[in-house]
Design an enzyme around this catalytic site. Sequence first.
Site, PDB file in Angstrom:
ATOM      1  N   TRP A 200      61.784  81.229 114.856  1.00 37.87           N
ATOM      2  CA  TRP A 200      61.824  82.416 113.995  1.00 37.87           C
ATOM      3  C   TRP A 200      63.224  82.506 113.363  1.00 37.87           C
ATOM      4  CZ3 TRP A 200      65.054  86.597 113.793  1.00 37.87           C
ATOM      5  CH2 TRP A 200      64.674  87.632 112.939  1.00 37.87           C
ATOM      6  N   ASP A 367      55.482  98.029 102.809  1.00 40.18           N
ATOM      7  CA  ASP A 367      55.348  97.164 103.988  1.00 40.18           C
ATOM      8  C   ASP A 367      54.782  97.961 105.155  1.00 40.18           C
ATOM      9  OD1 ASP A 367      56.364  95.106 106.157  1.00 40.18           O
ATOM     10  OD2 ASP A 367      56.747  94.137 104.221  1.00 40.18           O
ATOM     11  N   TRP A 478      49.842  89.658 103.960  1.00 38.52           N
ATOM     12  CA  TRP A 478      48.971  89.512 105.143  1.00 38.52           C
ATOM     13  C   TRP A 478      49.809  88.923 106.269  1.00 38.52           C
ATOM     14  CZ3 TRP A 478      43.218  89.450 105.047  1.00 38.52           C
ATOM     15  CH2 TRP A 478      42.659  89.031 106.252  1.00 38.52           C
ATOM     16  N   ASP A 479      50.190  89.785 107.219  1.00 38.03           N
ATOM     17  CA  ASP A 479      51.144  89.388 108.259  1.00 38.03           C
ATOM     18  C   ASP A 479      50.419  88.985 109.550  1.00 38.03           C
ATOM     19  OD1 ASP A 479      53.622  89.022 109.420  1.00 38.03           O
ATOM     20  OD2 ASP A 479      54.339  91.050 109.034  1.00 38.03           O
ATOM     21  N   MET A 480      51.121  88.337 110.454  1.00 40.33           N
ATOM     22  CA  MET A 480      50.550  87.914 111.749  1.00 40.33           C
ATOM     23  C   MET A 480      51.731  87.646 112.668  1.00 40.33           C
ATOM     24  SD  MET A 480      49.615  85.521 114.025  1.00 40.33           S
ATOM     25  CE  MET A 480      49.874  83.855 113.460  1.00 40.33           C
ATOM     26  N   ASN A 481      51.928  88.531 113.653  1.00 40.27           N
ATOM     27  CA  ASN A 481      53.221  88.557 114.334  1.00 40.27           C
ATOM     28  C   ASN A 481      53.267  88.152 115.799  1.00 40.27           C
ATOM     29  OD1 ASN A 481      55.421  89.389 112.491  1.00 40.27           O
ATOM     30  ND2 ASN A 481      53.954  90.996 112.013  1.00 40.27           N
ATOM     31  N   ASP A 549      61.711  85.506 107.818  1.00 43.15           N
ATOM     32  CA  ASP A 549      62.248  86.868 107.951  1.00 43.15           C
ATOM     33  C   ASP A 549      63.753  86.866 107.778  1.00 43.15           C
ATOM     34  OD1 ASP A 549      59.974  88.289 108.261  1.00 43.15           O
ATOM     35  OD2 ASP A 549      60.084  88.467 110.438  1.00 43.15           O
TER      36      ASP A 549
HETATM   37  C1  DGJ Z   1      57.173  90.644 109.970  1.00 43.57           C
HETATM   38  C2  DGJ Z   1      57.363  90.264 108.527  1.00 43.57           C
HETATM   39  O1  DGJ Z   1      57.770  88.953 108.415  1.00 43.57           O
HETATM   40  C3  DGJ Z   1      58.338  91.229 107.889  1.00 43.57           C
HETATM   41  O2  DGJ Z   1      58.619  90.844 106.581  1.00 43.57           O
HETATM   42  C4  DGJ Z   1      57.751  92.609 107.940  1.00 43.57           C
HETATM   43  O3  DGJ Z   1      56.597  92.658 107.146  1.00 43.57           O
HETATM   44  C5  DGJ Z   1      57.433  92.981 109.373  1.00 43.57           C
HETATM   45  N1  DGJ Z   1      56.642  91.987 110.034  1.00 43.57           N
HETATM   46  C6  DGJ Z   1      56.708  94.292 109.429  1.00 43.57           C
HETATM   47  O4  DGJ Z   1      56.329  94.624 110.705  1.00 43.57           O
END
Ligand code: DGJ
Length: 730
Positions: A200, A367, A478-481, A549
């Site tokens: 990351w 966001d 469209w995020d995925m964390n 990020d």
């Molecule tokens: C992770 C993304 O990479 C960021 O740009 C942001 O959208 C955050 N999530 C929001 O929780």
Amino acid sequence: MGIRYDESSKIFHLQSLDTSYVIQIVEGGYPAHVYWGRRVRGTRLERMLELTTRVSFSPSTDPDRLEISLDTLPHEYPAYGNSDFRSPAYQAQLPNGTTVTDLRYESHEIHKGKPALAGLPSVYIESEDEAETLELTLKDAVSGLTVVLAYTVFEQQNAITRSAKLINNGTATLQLLRALSMSLDFAHDRYDLLQLSGTWGRERHIHRRTLVPGMQSVESRRGSSSHVQNPFIALLGEGADEDHGEVYGVNLVYSGSFFAGVEVDPYHDARLQIGINPFDFGWRLEPGEQFQTPEAVLVHSSEGLGGMSRTYHDLYRTRLIRGQFRDKSRPILINNWEATYFEFTADKIEAIAKAGQALGLELFVLDDGWFGKRDNDTTSLGDWFVDRRKLPNGLEDLVDRVRRLDMQFGLWFEPEMVSPESELYRAHPDWCLHVEGHRRTVARGQLILDLSRADVRDYIVESVSNILASAPITYVKWDMNRNMTEIGSALLPAERQRETAHRYMLGVYEVMERITSAFPHILFESCSGGGGRFDPGMLYYMPQTWTSDNTDAVSRLKIQYGTSLVYPISSMGSHVSAVPNHQVGRITPLETRGNIALSGNFGYELDLTKFSEEDNETVKAQIALYKEVRHLVQFGDFYRLKSPFEGNDTAWMFVSKDKAEALVVYASVLKEPNPQLSRFRLKGLDPAREYTLLASGEAYGGDELLYTGIPMPHFHGDYESKVYRFQAVK
Ligand code: DGJ
């Protein structure tokens, strides 16, 4: 060009503009890999395959011809258990528990065009004449396992795609333990292996090492392609660099766990493979069923890494990315994440959008934090309804306020996730990936929805679509964390649990297909905590990806440079953020932050209402410049000039397809005292043309810029940068 088959030698010759790929069916019906590389006419291919007798530890299949050994034969799709001791391309378990199979040639078909892969993303064609496909059918007589190897050659591009379809034509259930997309054997190991690795905040850094005996590989076991390794590796021939030498790239069109490796055997042959990671993978094939592997994209370049990258860029930009945004200029955006994080009101959002509009920005992106009760990252994922505490008059009102400023509106989602603290989780605790009796490990306060389930997929499509239909939204992030843990599905039987991770990916692709095709006017950008899923699978559904990020301009030099090895510039989201930078604390000049960000899909991600008049003027100029050069950046040819992995300076440039315009970006990290006077050469220009340097009006010959170069810029201070624009004289 295209694909030719010679019946007498049983040789297939796949030919594109500059590349040849040769397969020969040898004694016993084994498909041997004969050649992949620079294009040959192919008049005497039958003498290319060289076989020799080795020791008895590499046994022969024919006692009278000791030179015929599966352990030394270069293969196209090697088996396990019948005397090739190297890494197999597939492995299947039979009902008797054994894992020995023996694939032999059964038939083949050559046809124009390229079929799509059922349920999976793949490179496509627009007319049947662009490509030709060979389908090579192999069969194991004992089990009935049939494998169809598909090869498509793109005649005008030096790209070949490969995939495999494994079909159970027997009468009993087979258990696939391994099913890679491609395998091939090089006749020697004098290569370097190049990979894109990181984590990351520092994704896709370039690493290069010399091949040594044994297996050297990269892989992801995270359930996504990941920040850590990218589903891409390349072999670089002796002396190969950015502009010279032979390079062989393989890239998997897949967003889940993968394996990519090279095994050097005792005789210094090198086996190159890529596919779904066999680790923790299994797939039950009932009689009559088939399993389709993802597609691998093979690119050969005899013009170094630069040539390889430009082939990938053109192919992906025109024949992987789909929809109406494929050929359209992408808007310059302002995103509120680093400006407000979860704390915002409709008025604050409108104020940022208004400041952005005054500077020339075109799209506002709201966001995380607009839904459920999401004041931090521990709640509400899955509850896709507007938080009226923050937006009392609803989303429609906010979208309307932004659009009245003459800006488009975009919105963030993280549809694949659920927070344990959410209405969705309380109603459906079994909808997440989990294994009964084990902890449900949370990461960033969230669990992963089980997209192998149709009811979960329908819920996501419906809840996201409702929001998208509720207001004129033209962009989605469209995020995925998080990555997968406790991989299990409440609906799958015990014998299919190891299918969960791949079924999840098929589910993600289905959901993305349904949503993106229902909203063709929306520009989708994928994201996974930045570039945790920057792969061709995602690009098939969403034309751009949030690169990282980490928005620090210096960190971005390596991230964007590494990413550009494979992925087109138009796929890379790239924003100017505040200083001190939120990820690394570095203070860099606004000019440099702008110059690095405008080398991608340009945007801003900070509180514009806090800018000074001077900042505003700088930003206005950056936006005006980007509007003039964006066709070059997004659709031109990309050339890397100086690598951030090799020194203090980085430079790259964009050249229009007609070579009439160019933009050069040069950045230096630390100021050196009394530096050497030096020049740097440009690339990609027409040596016969005259070019004007727009800033000064000075004339330069294309040959001069290419062969003698221009002086390195003189900077005063750290983190400085400069852009040059050249225009051909008409
Ligand atoms: C992770 C993304 O990479 C960021 O740009 C942001 O959208 C955050 N999530 C929001 O929780």
